[in-house]
Design an enzyme around this catalytic site. Sequence first.
Site, PDB file in Angstrom:
ATOM      1  N   CYS A   1     -12.298  -2.690  13.801  1.00 49.46           N
ATOM      2  CA  CYS A   1     -13.254  -2.454  13.113  1.00 49.46           C
ATOM      3  C   CYS A   1     -14.903  -3.253  14.198  1.00 49.46           C
ATOM      4  O   CYS A   1     -13.963  -3.754  15.508  1.00 49.46           O
ATOM      5  CB  CYS A   1     -13.693  -4.235  12.594  1.00 49.46           C
ATOM      6  SG  CYS A   1     -14.441  -4.875  11.365  1.00 49.46           S
TER       7      CYS A   1
ATOM      8  N   GLU B   1      -1.718  -1.376  -5.365  1.00 51.24           N
ATOM      9  CA  GLU B   1      -3.399  -0.218  -6.312  1.00 51.24           C
ATOM     10  C   GLU B   1      -3.018  -0.227  -7.717  1.00 51.24           C
ATOM     11  O   GLU B   1      -1.725   0.148  -8.442  1.00 51.24           O
ATOM     12  CB  GLU B   1      -3.299   0.731  -5.787  1.00 51.24           C
ATOM     13  CG  GLU B   1      -4.488   0.300  -4.375  1.00 51.24           C
ATOM     14  CD  GLU B   1      -4.531   1.131  -3.478  1.00 51.24           C
ATOM     15  OE1 GLU B   1      -5.646   1.269  -3.540  1.00 51.24           O
ATOM     16  OE2 GLU B   1      -3.834   2.087  -3.314  1.00 51.24           O
TER      17      GLU B   1
ATOM     18  N   CYS C   1     -12.416  -3.725   5.962  1.00 48.51           N
ATOM     19  CA  CYS C   1     -11.930  -4.208   6.580  1.00 48.51           C
ATOM     20  C   CYS C   1     -10.778  -6.068   6.233  1.00 48.51           C
ATOM     21  O   CYS C   1     -12.069  -7.295   5.907  1.00 48.51           O
ATOM     22  CB  CYS C   1     -12.898  -4.435   8.266  1.00 48.51           C
ATOM     23  SG  CYS C   1     -11.575  -5.938   8.969  1.00 48.51           S
TER      24      CYS C   1
ATOM     25  N   ASP D   1       0.624  -1.511  -0.105  1.00 48.39           N
ATOM     26  CA  ASP D   1       0.127   0.093  -0.138  1.00 48.39           C
ATOM     27  C   ASP D   1       0.767   0.938  -0.123  1.00 48.39           C
ATOM     28  O   ASP D   1       1.986   1.732   0.878  1.00 48.39           O
ATOM     29  CB  ASP D   1      -0.660   0.251   1.291  1.00 48.39           C
ATOM     30  CG  ASP D   1      -1.725   1.524   1.514  1.00 48.39           C
ATOM     31  OD1 ASP D   1      -2.655   2.114   0.681  1.00 48.39           O
ATOM     32  OD2 ASP D   1      -1.291   2.202   2.445  1.00 48.39           O
TER      33      ASP D   1
ATOM     34  N   CYS E   1     -15.053  -7.518  14.008  1.00 47.54           N
ATOM     35  CA  CYS E   1     -14.087  -8.271  14.555  1.00 47.54           C
ATOM     36  C   CYS E   1     -13.383  -7.901  15.299  1.00 47.54           C
ATOM     37  O   CYS E   1     -12.466  -8.920  16.118  1.00 47.54           O
ATOM     38  CB  CYS E   1     -13.445  -8.506  13.543  1.00 47.54           C
ATOM     39  SG  CYS E   1     -12.586  -7.923  12.574  1.00 47.54           S
TER      40      CYS E   1
ATOM     41  N   ASP F   1      -3.068   1.824   6.916  1.00 49.74           N
ATOM     42  CA  ASP F   1      -2.237   1.384   5.878  1.00 49.74           C
ATOM     43  C   ASP F   1      -2.250  -0.333   5.777  1.00 49.74           C
ATOM     44  O   ASP F   1      -1.636  -0.545   4.610  1.00 49.74           O
ATOM     45  CB  ASP F   1      -0.929   2.095   5.915  1.00 49.74           C
ATOM     46  CG  ASP F   1      -1.078   3.912   6.020  1.00 49.74           C
ATOM     47  OD1 ASP F   1      -1.889   3.997   5.127  1.00 49.74           O
ATOM     48  OD2 ASP F   1      -0.033   4.072   6.314  1.00 49.74           O
TER      49      ASP F   1
HETATM   50 ZN   LIG Z   1     -13.470  -6.968  10.653  1.00 52.89          ZN
END
Ligand SMILES: [Zn+2]
Length: 393
Positions: A337, A267, A319, A183, A340, A347
Amino acid sequence: MFRYRLYPDSKQISILEKNLSATCFLYNKLLEAKIKAYKNGGKSLRKFDMNNHIVKLKRKHPELKAVHSQALQNVSDRVDKAYQNFFRRVKEGKSKAGFPRFKSFRRYKSITYPQSGFEIRSNKLRLSKIGDVKIILHRPVQGKIKTLAIKRTSTGKWFASFSCGVSIKESKHRFPDNRIGIDVGLESFATLSDGIKIDNPRYLIASERRLKLLQRKLSKKTKDSENRRKARLEVARLHELVTSQRQDFLHKLSRFFVQKYGIIAVEDLNIKGMVRHPCLAKHINDASWGTFFRNLAYKAEEAGCEVMKVSPNKTSVTCSQCGTDVPKTLAIRWHRCPNCGLHIHRDLNSARLILSKADTAGTAGFQACGEGSSSLFESSPSAKQEAPSVRVG
Ligand SMILES: [Zn+2]
């Protein structure tokens, strides 16, 4: 690309300068002809027509005869390319498409020999119509030479750049199963899916800063003054240094990746609207990302590894562990998140997501990773587009 310093003697410098000014003159003449043809009924002047035009121009302007004929024809290629780029920008809907411009001698910096007209002889580069120029071959030229460009830098140094075709070996990569997601970001130059952060080297940051300072000083000098001339030269020198430092860093970095990893996921930055944020555009990394990815791509070919480009859609949102969308502004540096409980740097989350997108694409075909979803991308709260309050530079 293999680049070497040239040491022309004073006589050769004067011939080289004359070659440059003749090709610059030709560039402007061809551009003028192309524009004229376009205005007189929208007909486009093709390379073939331009080459014919060169023959006529040669009769009228004998100084053109001092240049190797293929180097002259290469100027048609350049004008053609400038036009193609212009039309591409128009098509992409860029507001400032920038019509191809006439060039001043100061901005016209290189002559290209497309196929012939040059030869390397130990420590000399034999150039047709110029002579045997001293060259420092600090490493051998590898592969089949496609073109040679002779360049003059703004500080008056001369270089020879050979672009070579790589002989694609059927070689297997040493670690075909090693996979990594990269990234590229603002805080670090890059973050890897295994948690490693790569920063711009300190020396590069330091010279970038100094360059900015000098550029500011230059802008305050009175026009056409001796001080301004000196300041401009100083800026040009530092600019050269920064460029070579940056290129060195990017070369080493891309070499590291292609040697260590069989699959590299990044990307696809070509997707419209990506790095063009006014705030991000000034960032030190802006110019580097593209170069880095290009380096990766061509080095990967030689090393027998694969670079996979995935859509940047939502790479800063989703996520990487459970797939839940967790929107965040750029000011929020951590991914938390609620579903989870994953709590990692944003990053790192993106890097992991990029790798998993490549994995999905590898098994389910490329559509799976949202190719061509630029409209989606634009409306998504992707961090790389928002950038409301980033401190840059
Ligand atoms: Zn998650």
